[in-house]
Motif scaffolding. Structure first.
Motif, PDB file in Angstrom:
ATOM      1  N   UNK A  97       0.828  -1.202   0.000  1.00 11.09           N
ATOM      2  CA  UNK A  97       0.000   0.000   0.000  1.00 11.09           C
ATOM      3  C   UNK A  97       0.868   1.259   0.000  1.00 11.09           C
ATOM      4  N   UNK A  98       1.875   1.294   0.872  1.00  9.01           N
ATOM      5  CA  UNK A  98       2.730   2.483   0.938  1.00  9.01           C
ATOM      6  C   UNK A  98       3.477   2.704  -0.368  1.00  9.01           C
ATOM      7  N   UNK A  99       3.908   1.619  -1.009  1.00  8.94           N
ATOM      8  CA  UNK A  99       4.600   1.745  -2.291  1.00  8.94           C
ATOM      9  C   UNK A  99       3.671   2.276  -3.368  1.00  8.94           C
ATOM     10  N   UNK A 100       2.449   1.752  -3.418  1.00  9.57           N
ATOM     11  CA  UNK A 100       1.487   2.211  -4.427  1.00  9.57           C
ATOM     12  C   UNK A 100       1.150   3.686  -4.244  1.00  9.57           C
ATOM     13  N   UNK A 101       0.924   4.098  -3.001  1.00 10.54           N
ATOM     14  CA  UNK A 101       0.596   5.499  -2.738  1.00 10.54           C
ATOM     15  C   UNK A 101       1.785   6.394  -3.051  1.00 10.54           C
ATOM     16  N   UNK A 102       2.991   5.942  -2.686  1.00 11.69           N
ATOM     17  CA  UNK A 102       4.193   6.739  -2.955  1.00 11.69           C
ATOM     18  C   UNK A 102       4.418   6.911  -4.456  1.00 11.69           C
ATOM     19  N   UNK A 103       4.192   5.860  -5.230  1.00  9.24           N
ATOM     20  CA  UNK A 103       4.365   5.951  -6.682  1.00  9.24           C
ATOM     21  C   UNK A 103       3.374   6.953  -7.276  1.00  9.24           C
ATOM     22  N   UNK A 104       2.123   6.913  -6.805  1.00  7.91           N
ATOM     23  CA  UNK A 104       1.139   7.890  -7.262  1.00  7.91           C
ATOM     24  C   UNK A 104       1.564   9.309  -6.895  1.00  7.91           C
ATOM     25  N   UNK A 105       2.148   9.472  -5.707  1.00 14.05           N
ATOM     26  CA  UNK A 105       2.613  10.792  -5.277  1.00 14.05           C
ATOM     27  C   UNK A 105       3.809  11.259  -6.108  1.00 14.05           C
ATOM     28  N   UNK A 106       4.727  10.349  -6.430  1.00  7.93           N
ATOM     29  CA  UNK A 106       5.867  10.706  -7.273  1.00  7.93           C
ATOM     30  C   UNK A 106       5.404  11.176  -8.641  1.00  7.93           C
ATOM     31  N   UNK A 107       4.436  10.472  -9.189  1.00  3.92           N
ATOM     32  CA  UNK A 107       3.875  10.873 -10.482  1.00  3.92           C
ATOM     33  C   UNK A 107       3.192  12.234 -10.369  1.00  3.92           C
ATOM     34  N   UNK A 108       2.490  12.467  -9.258  1.00  2.87           N
ATOM     35  CA  UNK A 108       1.820  13.744  -9.047  1.00  2.87           C
ATOM     36  C   UNK A 108       2.823  14.890  -8.950  1.00  2.87           C
ATOM     37  N   UNK A 109       3.933  14.667  -8.250  1.00  3.26           N
ATOM     38  CA  UNK A 109       4.970  15.704  -8.141  1.00  3.26           C
ATOM     39  C   UNK A 109       5.502  16.080  -9.519  1.00  3.26           C
ATOM     40  N   UNK A 110       5.768  15.081 -10.343  1.00  7.82           N
ATOM     41  CA  UNK A 110       6.281  15.341 -11.690  1.00  7.82           C
ATOM     42  C   UNK A 110       5.266  16.139 -12.510  1.00  7.82           C
ATOM     43  N   UNK A 111       4.001  15.731 -12.455  1.00  9.61           N
ATOM     44  CA  UNK A 111       2.962  16.421 -13.228  1.00  9.61           C
ATOM     45  C   UNK A 111       2.788  17.855 -12.746  1.00  9.61           C
ATOM     46  N   UNK A 112       2.799  18.064 -11.431  1.00  7.35           N
ATOM     47  CA  UNK A 112       2.622  19.407 -10.884  1.00  7.35           C
ATOM     48  C   UNK A 112       3.731  20.356 -11.338  1.00  7.35           C
ATOM     49  N   UNK A 113       4.957  19.869 -11.398  1.00  3.44           N
ATOM     50  CA  UNK A 113       6.058  20.722 -11.848  1.00  3.44           C
ATOM     51  C   UNK A 113       5.960  21.006 -13.345  1.00  3.44           C
ATOM     52  N   UNK A 114       5.513  20.035 -14.110  1.00  2.00           N
ATOM     53  CA  UNK A 114       5.326  20.278 -15.544  1.00  2.00           C
ATOM     54  C   UNK A 114       4.191  21.275 -15.778  1.00  2.00           C
ATOM     55  N   UNK A 115       3.141  21.214 -14.980  1.00  2.00           N
ATOM     56  CA  UNK A 115       2.050  22.180 -15.092  1.00  2.00           C
ATOM     57  C   UNK A 115       2.519  23.578 -14.700  1.00  2.00           C
ATOM     58  N   UNK A 116       3.420  23.652 -13.722  1.00  2.00           N
ATOM     59  CA  UNK A 116       3.984  24.945 -13.342  1.00  2.00           C
ATOM     60  C   UNK A 116       4.807  25.531 -14.481  1.00  2.00           C
ATOM     61  N   UNK A 117       5.632  24.707 -15.105  1.00  2.00           N
ATOM     62  CA  UNK A 117       6.454  25.168 -16.225  1.00  2.00           C
ATOM     63  C   UNK A 117       5.578  25.643 -17.378  1.00  2.00           C
ATOM     64  N   UNK A 118       4.482  24.913 -17.620  1.00  2.00           N
ATOM     65  CA  UNK A 118       3.584  25.259 -18.725  1.00  2.00           C
ATOM     66  C   UNK A 118       2.716  26.474 -18.410  1.00  2.00           C
ATOM     67  N   UNK A 119       2.746  26.956 -17.164  1.00  2.00           N
ATOM     68  CA  UNK A 119       1.947  28.110 -16.787  1.00  2.00           C
ATOM     69  C   UNK A 119       0.507  27.793 -16.472  1.00  2.00           C
TER      70      UNK A 119
END
Length: 222
Positions: A86-108
């Motif tokens: 469970x912790x691994x699955x949630x952490x992987x989803x969070x890692x993906x979310x961090x990456x997406x959030x930074x790409x959305x920031x770059x894209x404005x």
């Protein structure tokens, strides 16, 4: 008679992912520190160092996306418990979310203030995963003590830093000095963020360089 040398064992794929995540993370941290020192984002000074922050934003998705296979691989060195899954699955989803959030920031697409709050919320499951797998690895002897001690310290430091920061800010607001009381939590949180890339580097050196030592007949332990 010709002497036959044993084949040299190359670096494992999990270790390569871990090294990539750790090295990219350290580079991103260096850019972030230089950004705050040189660009002075909280002042009215305008200079040519703003690109350091953008470069950091580009590297963080790489850091967290390459940490996903690290999290998946680490399960082979740990017992197959529900907590690990469970912790691994949630952490992987969070890692993906961090990456997406930074790409959305770059894209404005997202404003900085909104993105920071959402990213910090996504960081918490990652640190919780580090703490949980370190705790399980420590209890079952699946990971070395040097690995688990660092993981436990790292995993607890970020949420504790946030808690101290929030409590200090609330208490300091009444006296008109919120940052003074919140500063210990800010320092602890900053340390935990800067130390995060060290975690995959430790895994590459002390865990993924060796075959999984956790026996199959013990994997059902909870």
């Amino acid at each position: 008679m010709t002497e036959i040398n044993p084949p040299q064992q190359g670096i494992s794929q999990p270790a390569l992912w871990a090294l990539t995540s750790g090295i990219v993370g350290l580079l991103a941290n260096a850019l972030l520190v230089m950004f705050f020192v040189l660009a002075q984002p909280f002042s009215e000074v305008q200079n040519g160092f703003g690109w350091l922050g953008t470069a950091n934003d580009w590297l963080i998705p790489v850091q967290f996306l390459t940490m996903i296979p690290v999290a998946l691989a680490l399960r082979r060195w740990l017992p197959r418990t529900r907590s690990v899954r469970v912790s691994t699955a949630i952490a992987i989803a969070a890692m993906l979310a961090v990456a997406i959030l930074h790409l959305l920031l770059i894209a404005g697409v997202l404003d900085f203030d909104v993105q920071v709050l959402m990213a910090v919320a996504a960081f918490l499951p990652v640190y919780a995963w580090v703490f949980i797998v370190s705790s399980i690895g420590h209890r079952h002897g699946a990971l070395s003590r040097s690995v688990t001690r660092f993981g436990l310290l790292l995993g607890a430091s970020f949420p504790l830093g946030l808690l101290i920061t929030a409590a200090g800010y609330l208490a300091g607001s009444a006296s008109g000095h919120p940052l003074a009381l919140a500063s210990p939590g800010i320092v602890l949180g900053a340390w935990s963020w800067l130390a995060l890339p060290v975690w995959p580097l430790i895994l590459a050196r002390l865990v993924f360089s060796k075959p999984p030592s956790f026996k199959a007949d013990r994997e059902g332990l909870s």
